[in-house]
Structure formats: structure tokens, C-alpha cells
Design a protein around this motif. Structure first.
Motif, PDB file in Angstrom:
ATOM      1  N   LEU A 138      -1.513 -30.452   7.829  1.00 20.44           N
ATOM      2  CA  LEU A 138      -0.278 -29.998   8.626  1.00 20.44           C
ATOM      3  C   LEU A 138       0.957 -30.239   7.663  1.00 20.44           C
ATOM      4  N   VAL A 139       1.165 -31.264   7.096  1.00 16.85           N
ATOM      5  CA  VAL A 139       2.313 -31.793   6.396  1.00 16.85           C
ATOM      6  C   VAL A 139       2.403 -30.753   5.206  1.00 16.85           C
ATOM      7  N   ARG A 140       1.474 -30.679   4.581  1.00 12.80           N
ATOM      8  CA  ARG A 140       1.482 -29.763   3.370  1.00 12.80           C
ATOM      9  C   ARG A 140       1.695 -28.399   3.847  1.00 12.80           C
ATOM     10  N   ARG A 141       0.988 -27.813   5.028  1.00 11.00           N
ATOM     11  CA  ARG A 141       1.503 -26.442   5.421  1.00 11.00           C
ATOM     12  C   ARG A 141       2.794 -26.344   5.838  1.00 11.00           C
ATOM     13  N   ALA A 142       3.594 -27.183   6.182  1.00 10.15           N
ATOM     14  CA  ALA A 142       4.809 -27.446   6.720  1.00 10.15           C
ATOM     15  C   ALA A 142       5.626 -27.351   5.329  1.00 10.15           C
ATOM     16  N   ALA A 143       5.392 -27.910   4.497  1.00  5.42           N
ATOM     17  CA  ALA A 143       6.270 -27.881   3.413  1.00  5.42           C
ATOM     18  C   ALA A 143       6.421 -26.411   2.709  1.00  5.42           C
ATOM     19  N   ALA A 144       5.400 -25.532   2.949  1.00  5.60           N
ATOM     20  CA  ALA A 144       5.388 -24.473   2.285  1.00  5.60           C
ATOM     21  C   ALA A 144       6.656 -23.703   2.969  1.00  5.60           C
ATOM     22  N   LEU A 145       7.144 -22.589   2.015  1.00  6.13           N
ATOM     23  CA  LEU A 145       8.044 -21.594   2.557  1.00  6.13           C
ATOM     24  C   LEU A 145       7.605 -20.956   3.874  1.00  6.13           C
ATOM     25  N   TRP A 146       8.748 -20.722   4.716  1.00 15.34           N
ATOM     26  CA  TRP A 146       8.406 -19.942   5.900  1.00 15.34           C
ATOM     27  C   TRP A 146       7.597 -18.738   5.847  1.00 15.34           C
ATOM     28  N   SER A 147       6.655 -18.663   6.815  1.00 14.36           N
ATOM     29  CA  SER A 147       5.974 -17.476   6.967  1.00 14.36           C
ATOM     30  C   SER A 147       5.390 -17.657   8.253  1.00 14.36           C
ATOM     31  N   PRO A 148       4.837 -16.028   9.014  1.00 11.25           N
ATOM     32  CA  PRO A 148       4.295 -16.337  10.273  1.00 11.25           C
ATOM     33  C   PRO A 148       3.025 -17.521  10.297  1.00 11.25           C
ATOM     34  N   ALA A 149       2.477 -17.915   9.249  1.00 11.14           N
ATOM     35  CA  ALA A 149       1.552 -18.854   9.432  1.00 11.14           C
ATOM     36  C   ALA A 149       1.977 -20.206   9.615  1.00 11.14           C
ATOM     37  N   SER A 150       3.118 -20.635   8.877  1.00  7.52           N
ATOM     38  CA  SER A 150       3.822 -21.791   9.127  1.00  7.52           C
ATOM     39  C   SER A 150       5.001 -22.099  10.280  1.00  7.52           C
ATOM     40  N   HIS A 151       5.169 -20.943  10.886  1.00  9.21           N
ATOM     41  CA  HIS A 151       6.395 -20.575  11.777  1.00  9.21           C
ATOM     42  C   HIS A 151       6.262 -21.752  13.015  1.00  9.21           C
ATOM     43  N   SER A 152       4.951 -22.050  13.343  1.00  9.72           N
ATOM     44  CA  SER A 152       4.812 -23.036  14.542  1.00  9.72           C
ATOM     45  C   SER A 152       5.157 -24.423  14.092  1.00  9.72           C
ATOM     46  N   LEU A 153       5.316 -24.749  12.937  1.00  8.36           N
ATOM     47  CA  LEU A 153       5.546 -26.272  12.382  1.00  8.36           C
ATOM     48  C   LEU A 153       7.077 -26.336  11.945  1.00  8.36           C
ATOM     49  N   PHE A 154       7.699 -25.409  12.149  1.00  6.33           N
ATOM     50  CA  PHE A 154       9.249 -25.612  11.864  1.00  6.33           C
ATOM     51  C   PHE A 154      10.078 -26.037  13.210  1.00  6.33           C
ATOM     52  N   ALA A 162      14.346 -17.444  12.625  1.00  7.37           N
ATOM     53  CA  ALA A 162      13.230 -16.640  12.079  1.00  7.37           C
ATOM     54  C   ALA A 162      12.949 -15.416  13.353  1.00  7.37           C
ATOM     55  N   ALA A 163      12.578 -15.834  14.441  1.00  6.12           N
ATOM     56  CA  ALA A 163      12.604 -14.871  15.513  1.00  6.12           C
ATOM     57  C   ALA A 163      13.865 -13.745  15.593  1.00  6.12           C
ATOM     58  N   LEU A 164      14.822 -14.098  15.439  1.00  3.83           N
ATOM     59  CA  LEU A 164      15.952 -13.299  15.514  1.00  3.83           C
ATOM     60  C   LEU A 164      16.043 -12.423  13.932  1.00  3.83           C
ATOM     61  N   LEU A 165      15.748 -12.870  12.966  1.00  8.11           N
ATOM     62  CA  LEU A 165      15.535 -12.276  11.796  1.00  8.11           C
ATOM     63  C   LEU A 165      14.557 -11.033  11.561  1.00  8.11           C
ATOM     64  N   VAL A 166      13.434 -11.748  12.177  1.00  8.58           N
ATOM     65  CA  VAL A 166      12.325 -10.706  12.196  1.00  8.58           C
ATOM     66  C   VAL A 166      12.572  -9.622  13.082  1.00  8.58           C
ATOM     67  N   LEU A 190       8.972  -3.945   5.350  1.00 10.83           N
ATOM     68  CA  LEU A 190       8.842  -4.853   6.251  1.00 10.83           C
ATOM     69  C   LEU A 190       8.205  -6.265   5.453  1.00 10.83           C
ATOM     70  N   ASP A 191       7.133  -5.701   4.602  1.00 13.21           N
ATOM     71  CA  ASP A 191       6.547  -7.089   3.977  1.00 13.21           C
ATOM     72  C   ASP A 191       7.538  -7.662   2.990  1.00 13.21           C
ATOM     73  N   PHE A 192       8.509  -7.050   2.425  1.00 15.12           N
ATOM     74  CA  PHE A 192       9.665  -7.490   1.436  1.00 15.12           C
ATOM     75  C   PHE A 192      10.671  -8.551   2.306  1.00 15.12           C
ATOM     76  N   GLY A 193      10.827  -7.857   3.756  1.00 13.71           N
ATOM     77  CA  GLY A 193      11.650  -8.753   4.523  1.00 13.71           C
ATOM     78  C   GLY A 193      11.148 -10.083   4.756  1.00 13.71           C
ATOM     79  N   HIS A 194       9.780  -9.999   5.288  1.00  8.72           N
ATOM     80  CA  HIS A 194       9.015 -11.288   5.383  1.00  8.72           C
ATOM     81  C   HIS A 194       9.074 -12.418   4.306  1.00  8.72           C
ATOM     82  N   CYS A 195       8.972 -11.851   3.194  1.00  3.90           N
ATOM     83  CA  CYS A 195       8.940 -12.559   1.876  1.00  3.90           C
ATOM     84  C   CYS A 195      10.455 -13.334   1.830  1.00  3.90           C
ATOM     85  N   VAL A 196      11.453 -12.342   2.004  1.00 12.55           N
ATOM     86  CA  VAL A 196      12.957 -12.910   1.902  1.00 12.55           C
ATOM     87  C   VAL A 196      12.994 -14.010   3.000  1.00 12.55           C
TER      88      VAL A 196
END
Length: 206
Positions: A138-154, A162-166, A190-196
Motif C-alpha cells: 500500500l505504501v508503494r502504491r501510495a507513492a506513485a503518481l495519482w491515478s484512479p487506482a491510487s486515488h483511495s490512498l490519497f 482529483a474529483a473536481l478536476l476529473v 480524456l486519457d491525456f487529462g488523467h495522465c496530467v
């Protein structure tokens, strides 16, 4: 209470790890001392309860001196060499660095409340590198850039941003009503936006 001994203090004296975990999860004061100044951690170290000491430390138990000395001194004076060695090794740890003790739920709670990945010595992220177990993962996952997969650990503020920007991305997409010919471009946008967003949202403000 007997002489100021809380249920947590008594459980620490007896070494009942499961009961201690339940009490701490329910909000028991981890540093509340008896009338004579003895803390739960001091008692655990006096009795040689290594797993109890680890659990208390993961909840931020103070290692400061009491009228009976420090927890480290207590462990040494009673000949609990393994416990004394662990206390030395973990002197610089934050609660999140106690990866072997943390449950997945507790690690998630700490991450969502804003626990730093980069504070302490060694840091939680350094301890998690290559480590086994759910908490380390979980710590390793939380260290990654924000993504839908890591959202819950922020932390809450980052999740809200994140919710507002999405939502803003999807509103822009809907406003322009892309037809079937432009659908591919719309998905790409949309994919580009998620990367940003991965660079726009950070978990630590310092």
C-alpha cells in the motif's frame, strides 16, 4: 482504574495483543500513564512483550523518560535483548513505518489521513521498498503518481481536488458533444487529462 491503570495499561502488562489492538482502534489513549508515571509502553518493555511494544509504537506511543526510566532502559534492565534491540532500530520510525505491525486497514487509514511517506529514518517508503506484506504494498502504491487506482490512498484534500478536476474534464467533454467521428479523439483527450492529473495532484503539501 486501579492506581490510575487503564484497561490498556493492564492489557499491556499481561501481553494481550488482540485486546490492545481493539482498545487502540477504539481510541484508547496510548500514552496515558498510571498515577506513578508508568506508561503502557514502559510496562510492555518491563515485561518483555515485544509485539505489544511494536503495536503501541505504531500508534505513536512516547518513548520519553518516566520516573522509572525510558522504555529502552526498562527493556535492558530486565534482560529483554530482542526488545531493546528493536527499540534502538526503530527510534526514528513514524507510525507508518511500522509495516510489519500495521494491518492493511490501519495503513490505509494512515495514508488517507495524510501520513508522510518521506518523514522519519528510515522513511516509510524506504522501508516498504521491496518489502513483503499488504502494508508495504500500500505504501508503494501510495507513492506513485495519482491515478484512479491510487486515488483511495490519497488524503482528503487531494481526493477532493482529483474529483473536481476529473469532473471538469468530463464536463468539457460533454459540452462539445463529440460525434462518432470524433469519439476517438475525445477518448484520447480524456486519457491525456488523467495522465496530467497525476502531476497536478500531490499527497504531501510540504
Amino acid at each position: 482504574k486501579q492506581n490510575g491503570a487503564t484497561p490498556l495499561f493492564i492489557a499491556c502488562q499481561l501481553g494481550h495483543v488482540d485486546i490492545i489492538r481493539l482498545l487502540l482502534e477504539a481510541g484508547a489513549a496510548v500514552c496515558q500513564a498510571r498515577n506513578n508515571g508508568a506508561t503502557p509502553l514502559l510496562m510492555a518493555c518491563w515485561q518483555g512483550h515485544l509485539e505489544v511494544a511494536k503495536l503501541l509504537s505504531s500508534y505513536g506511543a512516547s518513548r520519553a523518560a518516566t520516573p522509572f526510566g525510558t522504555p529502552e532502559e526498562a527493556a535492558n534492565s530486565r534482560g529483554h535483548a530482542d526488545l531493546a534491540a528493536w527499540l534502538v532500530a526503530s527510534r526514528g520510525w513514524t507510525p507508518l513505518a511500522h509495516l510489519e505491525t500495521l494491518t492493511a486497514a490501519r495503513a490505509t487509514c494512515l495514508l488517507r489521513s495524510g501520513a508522510s511517506l518521506h518523514e522519519g529514518e528510515p522513511t516509510p517508503l524506504r522501508r516498504a521498498a521491496g518489502g513483503a506484506g499488504e502494508a508495504a504494498a500500500l505504501v508503494r502504491r501510495a507513492a506513485a503518481l495519482w491515478s484512479p487506482a491510487s486515488h483511495s490512498l490519497f488524503p482528503a484534500a487531494a481526493r477532493a481536488r482529483a474529483a473536481l478536476l476529473v469532473l471538469s474534464l468530463y464536463e468539457i467533454h460533454e459540452r462539445y458533444h463529440l460525434d462518432s467521428a470524433g469519439a476517438t479523439n475525445g477518448i484520447a483527450a480524456l486519457d491525456f487529462g488523467h495522465c496530467v492529473l497525476g502531476f497536478a495532484i500531490t499527497r504531501e503539501t510540504e
